[in-house]
Design an enzyme around this catalytic site. Structure first.
Site, PDB file in Angstrom:
ATOM      1  N   SER A   9       0.799  -1.219   0.000  1.00 55.57           N
ATOM      2  CA  SER A   9       0.000   0.000   0.000  1.00 55.57           C
ATOM      3  C   SER A   9       0.833   1.271   0.000  1.00 55.57           C
ATOM      4  CB  SER A   9      -0.936   0.003   1.214  1.00 55.57           C
ATOM      5  OG  SER A   9      -1.816  -1.089   1.149  1.00 55.57           O
ATOM      6  N   LYS A  10       2.074   1.184   0.413  1.00 53.00           N
ATOM      7  CA  LYS A  10       2.915   2.373   0.476  1.00 53.00           C
ATOM      8  C   LYS A  10       4.144   2.193  -0.401  1.00 53.00           C
ATOM      9  CE  LYS A  10       1.521   3.624   5.189  1.00 53.00           C
ATOM     10  NZ  LYS A  10       1.984   3.906   6.559  1.00 53.00           N
TER      11      LYS A  10
END
Length: 204
Positions: A9-10
């Site tokens: 997600s990052k």
């Protein structure tokens, strides 16, 4: 052939795909058949997912660690899997809430059918809420939806109005039922025709 897809997600390095990679390799996927994105699932731009989906062929199976690694939301997930099914490609989820999904099996197809039904239910609710909102707005004298499109008659009126000093663009747009952007695509501030205006009037 088994093909794996991973996503974190990052993109700042604070998350890694090590756990996903290990699980996918343990499931029998070759390292060269793994695709990885480092971006939020809410972003449309996931180049590796696009490459992965493009590389899949009839008879292949796409394997993901968890369902949330694949879809941005339920609707997107259902659309992706529906497209895979149309192409004769299966989906298998290794762990998490969707671990029972394996569209290469009868039971897995049944489970995913429930997800598809929920997505359809969600679409119906959104549609009902939208229609109810528009009806409520109309009851209060407001009309929803997109502004009316530009017409040849409106172009001529816009040309005449924009060429006069003191014309207020906002009032003109309200009168014609168009947006400021639509107005300026067709007519310049001096009242001259622009390419879209010429096209609408069949002028070269």
């Amino acid at each position: 052939m088994l093909v794996g897809y991973m996503r974190v997600s990052k993109a700042d390095g604070s998350q890694t795909t090590d756990l996903q990679r290990d699980a996918l390799l343990a499931a029998g996927i070759d390292a060269y058949s793994l695709y990885e994105d480092s971006a939020s699932g809410k972003k449309d731009d996931r180049p590796e997912l696009a490459s992965c989906l493009k590389a899949l062929r009839n008879g292949d199976t796409l394997v993901v660690w968890k369902l949330d690694r694949l879809g941005r939301d339920l609707r997107h997930l259902v659309n992706v899997v529906h497209d895979l099914a149309e192409r004769g490609i299966g989906l298998k989820v290794l762990t998490g809430q969707g671990a029972a999904i394996d569209t290469t099996t009868a039971s897995g197809k049944l489970v995913f059918g429930i997800f598809a039904a929920l997505a359809e239910f969600e679409r119906e609710l959104i549609s009902e809420r939208t229609l109810a909102g528009l009806a409520s707005a109309r009851a209060r004298g407001r009309n929803g939806g997109r502004p009316y499109k530009m017409t040849p008659a409106k172009v001529h009126l816009a040309m005449a109005s924009m060429g006069r000093p003191g014309t207020k663009v906002r009032d003109l747009c309200n009168e014609l039922g168009i947006t400021r952007q639509t107005l300026y695509r067709h007519v310049s501030p001096a009242g001259e025709l622009r390419p879209d205006g010429k096209k609408l009037l069949n002028l070269k």
